[in-house]
Enzyme design. Structure first.
Site, PDB file in Angstrom:
ATOM      1  CG  ASP A 211      -1.990   0.974   1.263  1.00 38.85           C
ATOM      2  OD1 ASP A 211      -2.855   0.882   0.391  1.00 38.85           O
ATOM      3  OD2 ASP A 211      -2.006   1.853   2.158  1.00 38.85           O
ATOM      4  CD  GLU A 263      15.471 -13.623   4.965  1.00 32.42           C
ATOM      5  OE1 GLU A 263      14.582 -14.138   5.701  1.00 32.42           O
ATOM      6  OE2 GLU A 263      16.070 -12.574   5.251  1.00 32.42           O
TER       7      GLU A 263
HETATM    8  C1  GLC Z   1      -4.250   2.907  -0.646  1.00 32.21           C
HETATM    9  C2  GLC Z   1      -5.461   2.024  -0.576  1.00 32.21           C
HETATM   10  C3  GLC Z   1      -6.614   2.867  -0.171  1.00 32.21           C
HETATM   11  C4  GLC Z   1      -6.340   3.437   1.196  1.00 32.21           C
HETATM   12  C5  GLC Z   1      -5.034   4.210   1.209  1.00 32.21           C
HETATM   13  C6  GLC Z   1      -4.573   4.478   2.607  1.00 32.21           C
HETATM   14  O1  GLC Z   1      -4.355   3.822  -1.648  1.00 32.21           O
HETATM   15  O2  GLC Z   1      -5.645   1.382  -1.801  1.00 32.21           O
HETATM   16  O3  GLC Z   1      -7.824   2.149  -0.184  1.00 32.21           O
HETATM   17  O4  GLC Z   1      -7.385   4.296   1.571  1.00 32.21           O
HETATM   18  O5  GLC Z   1      -4.003   3.499   0.589  1.00 32.21           O
HETATM   19  O6  GLC Z   1      -4.102   3.315   3.214  1.00 32.21           O
END
Ligand code: GLC
Length: 548
Positions: A211, A263
């Site tokens: 993310d 790993e």
């Molecule tokens: C990313 C995710 C989204 C979330 C954001 C904060 O963009 O896809 O859904 O709100 O990160 O974590």
């Protein structure tokens, strides 16, 4: 299904994104869960995908639908238990499906033990040094430390309250105020995430979708920066260097993660959510010692125009190719307007803003589905790896008429309803036309309301209809595998009518009539796949795969 794992499976894989809240709900509480997912994995194997990626199911107060994580190594009771996770992975592996989990390193929930400790420990403490706490500006520190905006709207800073009730330091949150950003220059943070990676790898995860992989590192001194609020809220626009997205320092983190992942046996992968443009910059995230894949957001954001599509396909193959990575292709996910609606919008709609009843330029649903199917058939013919977001195989449109009081995305609240946000692409899936909640569960409860017209789009109805979107996806995925399209090369056919595209790949030809009104004479040959009926012409908004 063949279980023989080709080398570097991820180079050609079709990866299906499951949004756990909305996939299938075994407990009946209105929110999907891991047991629900396990019970439906057969359907995904039958569809012909290679892997699943799950959005977060970790312990979380759900202020940002689970992207606000309070414990990175446990399952929220809403979704089940670690034992349910193990069962899901075992079943997926039995079916030949790999399992990719989401990891959210930019921030935690404000309910994470570390953040609670940071608030309690006070200024200058090692507990605070795991996050980004700063004194405010102004005489009494009453102003935020800089002018940054949250991706979800409003300021990126919230003032903390001291133990004695007086106003304290401010903490940074690029997203919701319940999602404090970590300080990735602190070695403790690096070590903690090594542990989190190993935890899920030990449990059998085949990799991670990372993310906000363009976040994490912030420019020294946290300088002011004015971001264009009408642009892509994740920063995916070319422009001046942002002090919080796309900084060079993040690459050291990904090299470290790559070493951890390497790993492990079995070709485990890292996939970047990095909203950086141009693609030559995004390609840095997938250099051979960093991640394996990055979502091709340039492709996702390309308008449905033949010339633009040809341009982005060439650029993608070239830029990812230069660093030895596969190109990926993606049209929808849980943050963008579903492509069966987006491609027919007639007004600007930057990523993250969403659409609702009062939006301008709302799509014609018939045109949207037609374009959506044509776009999917084009995407699934391209070499490399493709992402499919749950429900796109049903041709689901964005849910537009969600009542204000049912909306849940923090974007909606932080912009006081100015932006609808992302709820419209997150509505629970329809499985059976005649069941409660269209088969999402047996109780009929759903955390977001399902549109009435979704009965007609339910999976069971589509299974029986040879012309359904579900069968189009099934056929495309089968042919893609049989013809080896993922290993193909795009060789453009010149001299096609303006507004259309044609190329050779994997021993077939792919023809797409894209721009409004364009009609292409159907070349001789066997039609293997057509996104809409063709006669002796391919009408606009139609993609055809041909064997000549
Ligand atoms: C990313 C995710 C989204 C979330 C954001 C904060 O963009 O896809 O859904 O709100 O990160 O974590």
């Amino acid at each position: 299904m063949s279980t023989a794992a080709p080398a570097e499976w991820w180079r050609t894989a079709v990866i299906y994104q499951i949004y756990p809240r909305s996939f299938s709900d075994a407990s009946g509480d209105g929110i999907g869960d891991l047991a629900g997912i396990t019970s439906r994995l057969n359907d995904l194997a039958a569809l012909g995908v290679d892997a699943i990626w799950l959005s977060p199911f970790y312990t979380s107060p759900q202020k940002d639908a689970g992207y606000d994580v309070a414990d990175f190594t446990d399952v929220d009771p809403l979704f089940g238990t670690l034992a349910d996770f193990d069962e899901m992975v075992a079943r997926a592996h039995e079916l030949g499906l790999r399992v990719i989990v989401d990891i959210v390193p930019n921030h935690s929930s404000d309910q994470h033990a570390w953040f609670k400790a940071a608030l309690a420990a006070g200024e200058g403490s090692p507990e605070r040094a795991r996050y980004v706490f700063r004194d405010g500006r102004g005489e009494a520190g009453e102003l935020p430390p800089n002018n940054w905006h949250s991706v979800f709207g409003g300021p990126a800073w919230t003032r903390s309250v001291n133990a004695d009730g007086t106003p304290g330091q401010w903490f940074l949150h690029l997203f919701d105020s319940t999602q404090p950003d970590f300080d990735w220059t602190n070695p403790e943070v690096l070590e903690e995430f090594d542990r989190v990676l190993r935890f899920w790898l030990d449990r059998g995860a085949d990799g991670f979708r990372v993310d906000v992989a363009h976040g994490l590192i912030k420019a020294d001194g946290l300088p002011d920066f004015t971001f264009d609020d009408d642009a892509n809220s994740m920063g995916g626009t070319e422009g001046p260097q942002s002090p919080y997205f796309g900084l060079e320092g993040v690459h050291d983190i990904w090299r470290r993660w790559r070493r951890v992942v390497d790993e492990y046996e079995g070709d485990r992968v890292l996939a970047a959510e990095a909203w950086v443009l141009p693609l030559s910059k995004m390609a840095k995230w997938v250099r051979s010692d960093e991640m394996h894949q990055a979502f091709n957001f340039a492709y996702l954001e390309t308008d449905w125009k033949a010339a633009d599509l040809r341009g982005v396909i060439d650029e993608s193959l070239e830029e990812f190719g230069k660093v030895g990575a596969p190109s990926t292709w993606v049209l929808s996910n849980h943050d963008v307007v579903r492509h069966a609606s987006r491609l027919a919008l007639s007004a600007e709609n930057p990523q993250g803003h969403g659409i609702g009843p009062k939006s301008l330029g709302l799509p014609d649903p018939v045109l949207g589905l037609r374009r959506g199917r044509a776009a999917s058939a084009l995407m699934l013919s391209l070499p490399g790896s493709a992402y499919v977001y749950q429900g796109e195989e049903l041709g689901l449109p964005e849910a537009i008429d969600i009542p204000d009081e049912a909306r849940q995305d923090p974007t909606w609240f932080r912009t006081e309803g100015e932006r609808y946000g992302r709820d419209g692409c997150r509505v629970p899936l329809p499985w059976s036309a005649d069941a409660p909640a269209y088969g999402f569960n047996t109780t009929g409860d759903t955390w977001l309301p399902q549109p009435a017209e979704w009965a007609g789009l339910a999976r069971d109805v589509q299974l029986d209809d040879p012309s359904s979107t579900l069968n189009l996806y099934g056929r495309a995925l089968r042919l893609r595998r049989e013809l080896g399209l993922a290993e193909g090369e795009v060789e453009w056919i010149d001299g096609v009518p303006e507004g259309a595209l044609a190329f050779r790949t994997g021993g077939i030809e792919v023809w797409a009539a894209v721009d409004p009104g364009v009609e292409v004479p159907l070349p001789d040959g066997e039609v293997l796949l057509a996104s809409a009926p063709v006669t002796d012409t391919i009408p606009a908004d139609t993609t055809v795969w041909l064997r000549r």
